[in-house]
Design an enzyme around this catalytic site. Sequence first.
Site, PDB file in Angstrom:
ATOM      1  N   PRO A 169     -13.207  23.058 -59.621  1.00  0.00           N
ATOM      2  CA  PRO A 169     -12.187  23.694 -60.472  1.00  0.00           C
ATOM      3  C   PRO A 169     -11.131  22.699 -60.971  1.00  0.00           C
ATOM      4  O   PRO A 169     -10.398  23.013 -61.906  1.00  0.00           O
ATOM      5  CB  PRO A 169     -11.551  24.743 -59.545  1.00  0.00           C
ATOM      6  CG  PRO A 169     -12.559  24.970 -58.469  1.00  0.00           C
ATOM      7  CD  PRO A 169     -13.264  23.658 -58.282  1.00  0.00           C
ATOM      8  N   GLU A 178     -14.902  23.036 -48.184  1.00  0.00           N
ATOM      9  CA  GLU A 178     -13.670  22.864 -48.967  1.00  0.00           C
ATOM     10  C   GLU A 178     -13.794  21.687 -49.937  1.00  0.00           C
ATOM     11  O   GLU A 178     -12.811  21.320 -50.589  1.00  0.00           O
ATOM     12  CB  GLU A 178     -12.464  22.669 -48.041  1.00  0.00           C
ATOM     13  CG  GLU A 178     -12.232  23.815 -47.064  1.00  0.00           C
ATOM     14  CD  GLU A 178     -12.088  25.178 -47.759  1.00  0.00           C
ATOM     15  OE1 GLU A 178     -11.331  25.270 -48.732  1.00  0.00           O
ATOM     16  OE2 GLU A 178     -12.762  26.137 -47.310  1.00  0.00           O
ATOM     17  N   ARG A 233     -30.975  23.647 -73.075  1.00  0.00           N
ATOM     18  CA  ARG A 233     -31.237  24.358 -74.332  1.00  0.00           C
ATOM     19  C   ARG A 233     -30.810  23.564 -75.559  1.00  0.00           C
ATOM     20  O   ARG A 233     -31.207  23.892 -76.672  1.00  0.00           O
ATOM     21  CB  ARG A 233     -30.620  25.756 -74.329  1.00  0.00           C
ATOM     22  CG  ARG A 233     -29.136  25.786 -74.099  1.00  0.00           C
ATOM     23  CD  ARG A 233     -28.588  27.201 -74.021  1.00  0.00           C
ATOM     24  NE  ARG A 233     -28.605  27.846 -75.309  1.00  0.00           N
ATOM     25  CZ  ARG A 233     -29.431  28.820 -75.675  1.00  0.00           C
ATOM     26  NH1 ARG A 233     -30.316  29.303 -74.851  1.00  0.00           N
ATOM     27  NH2 ARG A 233     -29.356  29.337 -76.883  1.00  0.00           N
ATOM     28  N   ASP A 251     -26.650  29.012 -82.375  1.00  0.00           N
ATOM     29  CA  ASP A 251     -25.928  29.563 -81.227  1.00  0.00           C
ATOM     30  C   ASP A 251     -24.461  29.754 -81.531  1.00  0.00           C
ATOM     31  O   ASP A 251     -23.855  28.964 -82.243  1.00  0.00           O
ATOM     32  CB  ASP A 251     -26.007  28.602 -80.028  1.00  0.00           C
ATOM     33  CG  ASP A 251     -27.187  28.875 -79.129  1.00  0.00           C
ATOM     34  OD1 ASP A 251     -27.874  29.891 -79.338  1.00  0.00           O
ATOM     35  OD2 ASP A 251     -27.409  28.065 -78.212  1.00  0.00           O
TER      36      ASP A 251
HETATM   37  N1  4GY Z   1     -14.947  26.486 -60.962  1.00  0.00           N
HETATM   38  N2  4GY Z   1     -16.297  24.722 -61.717  1.00  0.00           N
HETATM   39  C1  4GY Z   1     -16.452  25.090 -59.598  1.00  0.00           C
HETATM   40  C2  4GY Z   1     -16.258  25.640 -58.265  1.00  0.00           C
HETATM   41  C3  4GY Z   1     -16.854  25.400 -55.926  1.00  0.00           C
HETATM   42  C4  4GY Z   1     -15.897  23.854 -52.652  1.00  0.00           C
HETATM   43  C5  4GY Z   1     -15.717  22.145 -54.401  1.00  0.00           C
HETATM   44  C6  4GY Z   1     -15.833  25.505 -60.777  1.00  0.00           C
HETATM   45  O1  4GY Z   1     -17.143  23.858 -61.185  1.00  0.00           O
HETATM   46  N3  4GY Z   1     -17.256  24.087 -59.892  1.00  0.00           N
HETATM   47  O2  4GY Z   1     -15.566  26.630 -58.087  1.00  0.00           O
HETATM   48  N4  4GY Z   1     -16.895  24.992 -57.287  1.00  0.00           N
HETATM   49  C7  4GY Z   1     -16.117  24.476 -55.025  1.00  0.00           C
HETATM   50  C8  4GY Z   1     -16.523  24.803 -53.630  1.00  0.00           C
HETATM   51  C9  4GY Z   1     -16.141  22.452 -53.012  1.00  0.00           C
HETATM   52  C10 4GY Z   1     -16.366  23.050 -55.375  1.00  0.00           C
END
Ligand code: 4GY
Length: 249
Positions: free
Chosen positions: A88, A115, A153, A168
């Site tokens: 994220p 984590e 794709r 698309d």
């Molecule tokens: N949002 N975009 C995402 C995610 C999970 C623990 C780090 C996201 O790309 N990945 O939420 N990934 C976490 C789980 C380790 C990634």
Amino acid sequence: MRIDVITLFPDMVRTVVEHGVVSRAANQGLLELKLWNPRDYTVDKHRTVDDRPYGGGPGMLMKVEPLRACIRDVRQHNPDAKLVYLSPQGKLLQQGLINQAAQQANLILLCGRYEGIDERLIQLEVDEEWSIGDYVISGGELAAMICIDAITRQLPGALGHEDSAQLDSFTNGLLDCPHYTRPEQVEGLKVPQVLLDGHHQQITDWRDKQALGRTWQRRPDLLQQLELDSRQQALLDEFIAETRASRSN
Ligand code: 4GY
């Protein structure tokens, strides 16, 4: 294109090449997917892949040594590839980034679990960090699968008709127009007459107008990033005028 994925759940990621468009692309040799499991790089009896965070607190991190050994092995087999960590904290994935990735010959996707991974591995080993959106999932695998699908794709020849990725939604920066198939009526709702009449220019205009109008209604942020040509502006103006007319009826 070759995509290497580093994951504790290779069986999960493999399913992305077992269905539909991505499966056909893999069978045609357009996509080569290779899976690497950090657990195969452990040396202890329990094959440990997690470790405790310094500073304490809940949750575990991915254990550094097996992950690093795995990354090294992947890089040895695929030295030219960019390594992307899905999290994220990454750059928000949009069609432009996907299309750029599809132009590369190689890509390595690193899936976090628990984590996540030690920050120093991001500094030392990760070239880019990508996010699929502002929400948290339980591991990077689903994010990697989304990347693989969206990139595949865009590979030339992956879609049946060569131009359909061009058509698309988002390729032109707009949302898609509505689509209709048989029957002509569903619960009293009719197919727009223009789609039944067979006038191809009118159909194109209607679809473009709907795409512009829906983007204006639902995603004005997307419209602001675009420079509409005079035909598009005229179609959007018509849509807005029609919307106002039907609201005041
Ligand atoms: N949002 N975009 C995402 C995610 C999970 C623990 C780090 C996201 O790309 N990945 O939420 N990934 C976490 C789980 C380790 C990634």
